[in-house]
Design a protein around this motif. Structure first.
Motif, PDB file in Angstrom:
ATOM      1  N   LEU A  17       1.262   0.793 -21.355  1.00 52.93           N
ATOM      2  CA  LEU A  17       1.480   2.131 -20.329  1.00 52.93           C
ATOM      3  C   LEU A  17       2.087   1.980 -19.709  1.00 52.93           C
ATOM      4  CD1 LEU A  17      -2.570   1.381 -19.717  1.00 52.93           C
ATOM      5  CD2 LEU A  17      -1.590   3.242 -21.546  1.00 52.93           C
ATOM      6  N   ARG A  18       2.553   3.172 -19.379  1.00 54.20           N
ATOM      7  CA  ARG A  18       3.583   3.686 -18.284  1.00 54.20           C
ATOM      8  C   ARG A  18       3.055   3.038 -16.823  1.00 54.20           C
ATOM      9  NH1 ARG A  18       1.052   7.390 -15.887  1.00 54.20           N
ATOM     10  NH2 ARG A  18      -0.311   8.984 -16.119  1.00 54.20           N
ATOM     11  N   ALA A  19       3.436   2.749 -16.366  1.00 50.95           N
ATOM     12  CA  ALA A  19       3.429   2.293 -14.198  1.00 50.95           C
ATOM     13  C   ALA A  19       2.552   3.167 -13.963  1.00 50.95           C
ATOM     14  CB  ALA A  19       4.230   2.116 -13.862  1.00 50.95           C
ATOM     15  N   PHE A  20       1.111   3.526 -14.205  1.00 52.20           N
ATOM     16  CA  PHE A  20       0.395   4.696 -14.097  1.00 52.20           C
ATOM     17  C   PHE A  20      -0.380   4.425 -12.518  1.00 52.20           C
ATOM     18  CE2 PHE A  20      -2.492   2.243 -16.487  1.00 52.20           C
ATOM     19  CZ  PHE A  20      -3.235   1.378 -16.008  1.00 52.20           C
ATOM     20  N   LEU A  21      -0.612   3.523 -11.771  1.00 48.81           N
ATOM     21  CA  LEU A  21      -1.192   3.414 -10.770  1.00 48.81           C
ATOM     22  C   LEU A  21       0.441   2.811  -9.233  1.00 48.81           C
ATOM     23  CD1 LEU A  21      -3.930   0.814 -11.811  1.00 48.81           C
ATOM     24  CD2 LEU A  21      -3.716   3.108 -10.650  1.00 48.81           C
ATOM     25  N   ASN A  22       1.996   3.308  -9.691  1.00 47.98           N
ATOM     26  CA  ASN A  22       2.256   2.988  -9.075  1.00 47.98           C
ATOM     27  C   ASN A  22       2.037   4.663  -7.325  1.00 47.98           C
ATOM     28  OD1 ASN A  22       4.007   1.688 -10.270  1.00 47.98           O
ATOM     29  ND2 ASN A  22       5.777   2.965 -10.861  1.00 47.98           N
ATOM     30  N   GLY A  23       2.176   3.635  -6.180  1.00 53.13           N
ATOM     31  CA  GLY A  23       2.148   4.471  -5.724  1.00 53.13           C
ATOM     32  C   GLY A  23       0.692   3.903  -4.737  1.00 53.13           C
ATOM     33  N   TYR A  24      -0.742   3.090  -5.375  1.00 52.86           N
ATOM     34  CA  TYR A  24      -2.260   2.908  -5.549  1.00 52.86           C
ATOM     35  C   TYR A  24      -2.559   1.252  -4.681  1.00 52.86           C
ATOM     36  CZ  TYR A  24      -3.536   7.246  -7.814  1.00 52.86           C
ATOM     37  OH  TYR A  24      -3.724   8.826  -7.845  1.00 52.86           O
ATOM     38  N   TYR A  25      -2.983   1.547  -3.640  1.00 52.66           N
ATOM     39  CA  TYR A  25      -3.469   0.227  -3.725  1.00 52.66           C
ATOM     40  C   TYR A  25      -4.896  -0.215  -4.237  1.00 52.66           C
ATOM     41  CZ  TYR A  25       0.182   1.539  -0.370  1.00 52.66           C
ATOM     42  OH  TYR A  25       1.120   2.067   0.059  1.00 52.66           O
ATOM     43  N   ILE A  26      -4.925  -1.566  -4.394  1.00 55.90           N
ATOM     44  CA  ILE A  26      -6.606  -2.098  -4.878  1.00 55.90           C
ATOM     45  C   ILE A  26      -7.189  -3.095  -4.412  1.00 55.90           C
ATOM     46  CG2 ILE A  26      -7.375  -3.166  -6.973  1.00 55.90           C
ATOM     47  CD1 ILE A  26      -5.487  -2.009  -9.280  1.00 55.90           C
ATOM     48  N   LEU A  27      -8.095  -2.874  -3.998  1.00 50.52           N
ATOM     49  CA  LEU A  27      -8.983  -3.239  -2.988  1.00 50.52           C
ATOM     50  C   LEU A  27      -9.875  -4.646  -3.501  1.00 50.52           C
ATOM     51  CD1 LEU A  27     -10.568  -5.499  -0.375  1.00 50.52           C
ATOM     52  CD2 LEU A  27     -11.051  -3.081  -0.165  1.00 50.52           C
ATOM     53  N   LEU A  28      -9.766  -6.135  -4.053  1.00 51.43           N
ATOM     54  CA  LEU A  28     -10.545  -6.600  -5.155  1.00 51.43           C
ATOM     55  C   LEU A  28     -11.611  -7.057  -4.416  1.00 51.43           C
ATOM     56  CD1 LEU A  28      -7.815  -8.956  -6.726  1.00 51.43           C
ATOM     57  CD2 LEU A  28      -9.271  -6.608  -7.522  1.00 51.43           C
ATOM     58  N   LEU A  29     -12.876  -7.101  -4.545  1.00 48.54           N
ATOM     59  CA  LEU A  29     -14.252  -8.023  -3.211  1.00 48.54           C
ATOM     60  C   LEU A  29     -15.023  -8.862  -4.458  1.00 48.54           C
ATOM     61  CD1 LEU A  29     -15.140  -4.765  -1.336  1.00 48.54           C
ATOM     62  CD2 LEU A  29     -13.461  -6.180  -0.850  1.00 48.54           C
TER      63      LEU A  29
END
Length: 155
Positions: free
Chosen positions: A41-53
């Motif tokens: 896939l293209r880099a579709f989450l560039n500019g996003y932040y992911i928080l894991l809980l």
């Protein structure tokens, strides 16, 4: 530096586990088959932040699969992930959540808290118990969620 090409490494990884070939290349991909067929896939989450809980709840993979009744979407996942992230809430579903949330409602509470804090999308990861939220800014994560955090990457 092994004397093997990518397809050979993926074949070896597949013997270790169905999801192992995914980790041979550093590319976001949709995996199908047993995990060996991947479409990058293209880099579709560039500019996003992911928080894991992670609430520290042990979910038996065997029980999760035994109690999961997958629903087949009318649209393929590869098409759904190409939509804007904020639209995923109503289209991308983790079928494990229904039975896991029933047995462990506190995991459902974490997903709800992520949405209430401004996550564009939230889901349980695989068969659980980690839940993640996708944000447009690290400042969106309120202090009230920090109590759930075991690992939070760069946030």
């Amino acid at each position: 530096d092994l004397p093997a090409d990518i397809p050979a490494l993926k074949a070896i990884a597949l013997e270790l586990g169905s999801d192992c070939p995914y980790f041979i290349e550093n590319l976001p991909s949709i995996a199908t088959g047993r995990g060996e067929i991947m479409e990058p896939l293209r880099a579709f989450l560039n500019g996003y932040y992911i928080l894991l809980l992670n609430p520290g709840i042990n979910i038996s993979t065997r029980d999760a699969y035994h109690n999961c009744y997958p629903e087949y979407p009318s649209t393929e996942l590869i098409s759904l992930v190409r939509q804007p992230v904020k639209e995923w809430k109503n289209t991308i579903i983790n079928d494990f959540e229904k039975s896991v949330f029933k047995k462990h409602p506190q995991i459902a509470d974490i997903k709800k808290a992520l949405y209430e804090s401004g996550a564009e999308y939230s889901s349980m990861s695989g068969s659980g118990s980690t839940v993640y939220g996708i944000y447009t800014s690290p400042q969106q994560v309120p202090q009230t969620l920090k109590e759930f955090v075991i690992y939070n990457g760069s946030l």
